[in-house]
Scaffold this active site. Structure first.
Site, PDB file in Angstrom:
ATOM      1  N   TYR A 516      -2.151 -10.346  11.342  1.00 21.05           N
ATOM      2  CA  TYR A 516      -1.750  -9.349  10.393  1.00 21.05           C
ATOM      3  C   TYR A 516      -1.460 -10.054   9.014  1.00 21.05           C
ATOM      4  CZ  TYR A 516      -1.616  -5.137   7.289  1.00 21.05           C
ATOM      5  OH  TYR A 516      -1.601  -4.266   6.355  1.00 21.05           O
ATOM      6  N   SER A 596      -7.276  -3.905   9.793  1.00 19.30           N
ATOM      7  CA  SER A 596      -7.189  -3.571   8.446  1.00 19.30           C
ATOM      8  C   SER A 596      -6.945  -4.830   7.555  1.00 19.30           C
ATOM      9  CB  SER A 596      -5.998  -2.757   8.259  1.00 19.30           C
ATOM     10  OG  SER A 596      -5.820  -2.284   6.995  1.00 19.30           O
ATOM     11  N   ASP A 679     -12.796   6.849   7.841  1.00 13.27           N
ATOM     12  CA  ASP A 679     -11.794   6.098   7.503  1.00 13.27           C
ATOM     13  C   ASP A 679     -11.594   6.155   5.792  1.00 13.27           C
ATOM     14  OD1 ASP A 679      -9.787   3.948   6.558  1.00 13.27           O
ATOM     15  OD2 ASP A 679     -10.464   2.554   8.248  1.00 13.27           O
ATOM     16  N   HIS A 714      -8.423   5.677  10.137  1.00 10.77           N
ATOM     17  CA  HIS A 714      -7.873   4.026   9.958  1.00 10.77           C
ATOM     18  C   HIS A 714      -7.374   3.660  11.340  1.00 10.77           C
ATOM     19  CE1 HIS A 714      -7.445   0.365   7.700  1.00 10.77           C
ATOM     20  NE2 HIS A 714      -6.153   0.618   7.667  1.00 10.77           N
TER      21      HIS A 714
END
Length: 743
Positions: A516, A596, A679, A714
Site C-alpha cells: 500500500y 486504491s 466507486d 471502493h
C-alpha cells in the site's frame, strides 16, 4: 475523509488548475484489437487462448501543461458509467471479454469452492455494551452480510435487531448494506448507517431495541460520518448538502457541517451545530464523551494527519452553548480523541512527538480560563495508535515493527499490565466506557481469523468470547517477519507467510506480494479467506511495509509521499527482488497486488520494472495522477500526492502517473485491473482510461483485462458472494501466470 483505500484494511484524485494553452478535440479514431492468439505461458504451461480486446474510441485531445504537450485520448471514459450509454457499452464489452477469458482458467471453480469453505465459519464483531445490553454483529458463515444482534446481559441469547440480508426485497433501493452502528447510552435505540451499491454516501436510520421496529428516520447525504449520541433522544452527525442532480458519484464535495437530530423529527428539523463557511473544503467528524458532557469536533483539510479540535459543552440532551471552545485551533498536528471524564479530556497527539503521546486537556466549562494540557504518557520508540478508558484504566494500543500490542495503565499513565500474545499478529479493539468492568478485544493474524476475548479490567483475567472453528490448522503455516534493503539502503520490513512444509524444504513457489505505502496507513497482520485460499494451494503470501505507510511514525510516512513517492516504488520493487533472490518466490512466478493507493503502486512499478513480475492485480487504483483532484473527495489527497496545479508537484506526478508512463513495446506481465461501477472514492474512470491505454500499446502477448463489479464501490460493504466470485477470478488469473497449480 477517507483516504483512497485502506484497504481495511485499509485508498485519489488531484489535478491542475484550468489548462493554460491550447486544447482541442479533432478527429477520433478507433483502436481495433488484433485477432485471438495462442501462445505458451510465461511459466511454460499449456498454450491458452488469449482474448481479443473490444474496440476503444481514441480522441485527439492534446493539452499543453508546463511546457509539455500531453495527450489524453480516453478522457471520454471519465463520464459516469451509470449515465453515459457509450461508457456503459464499453464497460459491458470489456466485462464480456474478461469474463470469457476468466471462465477458461483452470481451477477457478475449485478456488471459488475453497474460498467459500474458508468463509463458512461463525464469526462475531466486538461487542458494545449499553444499558446492560450487549450489541454485536454475527455471521453464521456464508450470509452475504452480518446481522446486528443484541443480548440482554452477557449470558443472554442473541436476538436479531437488524438483518440487512432482507433489504434487497425493497424495490428501487439498490444493493443496501449495513455499515456503522452505535447504540444510545441507555441501549434503547441504535442509530446505524446504510450504504447503497458500495457508495461512500450513507443514509442514517434508527431502530428501537425493545420492539425491533425501524423508525421513520432517513437522514441522507452523510459521508464519512461518526454518530455521537446526546442522551437517548438525539445525536450529532455530519453531512453534506445534497449534490447536484446526476453528480452524486463524481462531483467534488464542499460545506460539510455537524447537525443535531432529535429522534422522531424529520431531517428538515435538524439543527446545524457547527460549520466552517470560511473553509468550505474542510471535513468534520464529531464524537461525544461517554459521560455526555462534551461534543468533540475534529476537522481536517486533507488526509495529512493535521487537525483542529473544538469542543462544545452539552447538558440535558442538548447543546448548552453552541460556541465551540478551541483546544487545537491550528491545523498543524494530529489529534485522536480517547475519552472524557468530567472536565478532563484525553487525546493521543503527535504534537511535539512524531511517535505520538497521550495528553490530558483540562477544561473550564465557564469559559473563563483557557484549556490546559498535561502529558500523561510521553513518546516512546513505538507508535501510540489508539486508546480508551475502560473501568478506571487506560488501554493503549501501540504499533511495533508493523504489528500491534496493548498495555494497561492507570489514569496517571502508570503501567499495570501488558496484553501479550504468543504469535505474530495484531491485538485490537478494547472498546468500553469509564466504569465498565470489562473490555473486548480480538487477535488476528494471516493464518488466524479474529478470535474475540473478554478482559476483566480489575483482575486482568482473559476469557474467550468467540473463537472460530476452522477448516484448516493455523499451525500448518509459518508467519515470518523479515527485512530487506531498498535501493537507497533503507531496511524495509516484510511479512512472509507460507506452508510450514514449504518453508522447511526451502522450495521456491509462486508468490503474491501485497503493498500500500501511503496516507499514513499501517498494514498489520490480518486474516483474509481469499489469501488463505492462495496459501492452501501452495502459494506464498508476502506483505511489504513500504515507506509512505504509518507503521513507523511520521518520518516513515513522509519518506513515501510528495517528492519522496519514488521511495515507495523502490521499496516494493526491492521486496520482489528479495523474494526471488532468497528463493522464496519462484523465478517467473511473482504476482503483485494492491488496492486504491496500492493499485496505483502496482501499476507504477509495472511501468518501471515490467520484467520483474509475472502477473498483477491493480485494484480500484488511482491511475491518472494529473486529474485525480477533479472528482469527489480527490482534493483531500494533495498533501500525499501533491497538487497538479503546481509545476513542481506536476512534474513529480507526471514522472510516475500509471496512465501516462506505459512503455510501448515493453514485455508487460499479465494484468487484471479490477474496479466497481459505484466507486465514488476512486472513480472507476481511472481504471477505464488505464486499461484502454494498456490495450492500445504493444506490450507483448500476455492479457491486459478489466473486470468491473456491478453494484459495488471502493470495497467496504461488498457482500460475501461478490467477494468470493471476485476473489476466485483474481486468484485464478494470478495462478495461471505464476504457475501455481490448482486442483
Amino acid at each position: 475523509m477517507p483516504a483512497p483505500g485502506a484497504m481495511a484494511r485499509e485508498e485519489a484524485e488531484a489535478l491542475a488548475a484550468p489548462v493554460r494553452g491550447p486544447s482541442s478535440y479533432s478527429a477520433t479514431t478507433t483502436v481495433q484489437p488484433s485477432a485471438t492468439e495462442r501462445m505458451p505461458d510465461r511459466a511454460g504451461i499449456t498454450t491458452f487462448s488469449l482474448p481479443s480486446y473490444p474496440p476503444t474510441r481514441r480522441d485527439s485531445l492534446i493539452e499543453h501543461q508546463f511546457g509539455e504537450d500531453l495527450a489524453d485520448p480516453y478522457r471520454w471514459l471519465e463520464a459516469d458509467v451509470r449515465s453515459s450509454p457509450e461508457v456503459a457499452g464499453w464497460v459491458a464489452q470489456q466485462n464480456a471479454a474478461s469474463s470469457a477469458y476468466l471462465a477458461q482458467l483452470p481451477g477457478r471453480d475449485a478456488l471459488r469452492d475453497k474460498i467459500r469453505s474458508l468463509f463458512a465459519y461463525e464469526r462475531f464483531s466486538l461487542p458494545r455494551k449499553a444499558g446492560g445490553r450487549y450489541f454485536y454483529t454475527r455471521n453464521s458463515g456464508l450470509q452475504n452480510q452480518a446481522v446486528l444482534q443484541v443480548r440482554e446481559g452477557l449470558e443472554g441469547e442473541g436476538r436479531t435487531l437488524v438483518d440487512p440480508n432482507t433489504w434487497g426485497s425493497e424495490p428501487g433501493q439498490g444493493l443496501r448494506t449495513l455499515d456503522a452502528w452505535v447504540p444510545s447510552p441507555g441501549g434503547s435505540l441504535v442509530a446505524f448507517t446504510q450504504q447503497r451499491d458500495g457508495s461512500d454516501w450513507r443514509t442514517v436510520r434508527v431502530v428501537d431495541v425493545a420492539s425491533g421496529k425501524m423508525l421513520d428516520e432517513r437522514l441522507e447525504w452523510a459521508n464519512d460520518t461518526a454518530i455521537g449520541w446526546v442522551g437517548d433522544s438525539g445525536f450529532l452527525y455530519a453531512r453534506y448538502p445534497e449534490p447536484p442532480a446526476g453528480e452524486a458519484y463524481r462531483a467534488q464535495v464542499f460545506d460539510k457541517a455537524i447537525w443535531f437530530h432529535r429522534v422522531g423529527t424529520p431531517q428538515s428539523a435538524d439543527i446545524k451545530v457547527f460549520a466552517t463557511p470560511d473553509h468550505r473544503d474542510w471535513n468534520h467528524r464529531v464524537t461525544v464523551s461517554s459521560d455526555g458532557r462534551w461534543a468533540i469536533i475534529i476537522s481536517s483539510a486533507s488526509t495529512l494527519p493535521r487537525r483542529t479540535v473544538r469542543v462544545i459543552p452539552l447538558e440535558r440532551g442538548k447543546a448548552q452553548d453552541l460556541t465551540a471552545i478551541s483546544i487545537a485551533p491550528e491545523m498543524t498536528d494530529d489529534w485522536k480523541f480517547v475519552e472524557g471524564l468530567g472536565d478532563h479530556l484525553w487525546f493521543i497527539t503527535n504534537a511535539g512527538a512524531p511517535h505520538y503521546r497521550l495528553v490530558r486537556v483540562d477544561l473550564d466549562r465557564s469559559g473563563k480560563s483557557s484549556p490546559s494540557l498535561n502529558v500523561v504518557i510521553g513518546e516512546t520508540d513505538d507508535t501510540l495508535d489508539a486508546g480508551r478508558i475502560v473501568g478506571n484504566r487506560l488501554i493503549l494500543s501501540y504499533l511495533q515493527h508493523g504489528a500491534s500490542y496493548a498495555v494497561v495503565t492507570d489514569l496517571k499513565g502508570r503501567p499495570k499490565r501488558a496484553i501479550t500474545v504468543g504469535a505474530i499478529g495484531s491485538a485490537s479493539g478494547f472498546g468500553g466506557r469509564p466504569g465498565d468492568p470489562e473490555t473486548f478485544y480480538q487477535f488476528s493474524s494471516f493464518n488466524q481469523p479474529p478470535a474475540i476475548f473478554r478482559l476483566d479490567t480489575r483482575t486482568g483475567e482473559v476469557t474467550p468470547f468467540a473463537v472460530p472453528h476452522l477448516s484448516f490448522n493455523p499451525d500448518d503455516y509459518v508467519v515470518e517477519q523479515r527485512s530487506f534493503p531498498s535501493k537507497d539502503g533503507t531496511r524495509v520490513p516484510m511479512y512472509v507467510v507460507r506452508k510450514r512444509s514449504l518453508a522447511a524444504s526451502s522450495t521456491a513457489a509462486p508468490a503474491l506480494l501485497y503493498g500500500y505505502g501511503g496516507f499514513d496507513v499501517a498494514l498489520t497482520p490480518g486474516y483474509s479467506a481469499v489469501r488463505m485460499a492462495w496459501l492452501e494451494a501452495g502459494g506464498v503470501f508476502a506483505l511489504a511495509n513500504i515507506r509512505g505507510g504509518g507503521e513507523f511514525g511520521r518520518a516513515w510516512y513522509d519518506a513515501g509521499r510528495l517528492a519522496n513517492k519514488q521511495n515507495s516504488f523502490d521499496d516494493f520493487i526491492a521486496a520482489g527482488e528479495y523474494l526471488i533472490k532468497e528463493g522464496i518466490a519462484a523465478k517467473g512466478g511473482l504476482a503483485i497486488q494492491g488496492g486504491s493507493n496500492g493499485g496505483m503502486l502496482v501499476a507504477a512499478v509495472i511501468n518501471q520494472r515490467p520484467d520483474l513480475f509475472a502477473a498483477a492485480n491493480p485494484d480500484v487504483g488511482v491511475m491518472d495522477m494529473l486529474r485525480f483532484d477533479r472528482f469527489t473527495s480527490g482534493r483531500f489527497w494533495v498533501d500525499d500526492y501533491g497538487s497538479p496545479s503546481r509545476e513542481a508537484d506536476w512534474r513529480v506526478l507526471r514522472s510516475y502517473s500509471p496512465y501516462h508512463n506505459i512503455r510501448p513495446r515493453a514485455d508487460y506481465p499479465a494484468i487484471l485491473v479490477t474496479t466497481a461501477d459505484t466507486d465514488d472514492r476512486v472513480v472507476p474512470a481511472h481504471s477505464f482510461k488505464y486499461v484502454a491505454a494498456l490495450q492500445a500499446a504493444d506490450l507483448g502477448l500476455r492479457p491486459h483485462l478489466l473486470r468491473v463489479e456491478a453494484q459495488a464501490g471502493h470495497g467496504p460493504g461488498k457482500p460475501i458472494d461478490k467477494v468470493i466470485a471476485s476473489g476466485a477470478d483474481v486468484l485464478a488469473f494470478l495462478a495461471k501466470w505464476t504457475g501455481l497449480a490448482l486442483e
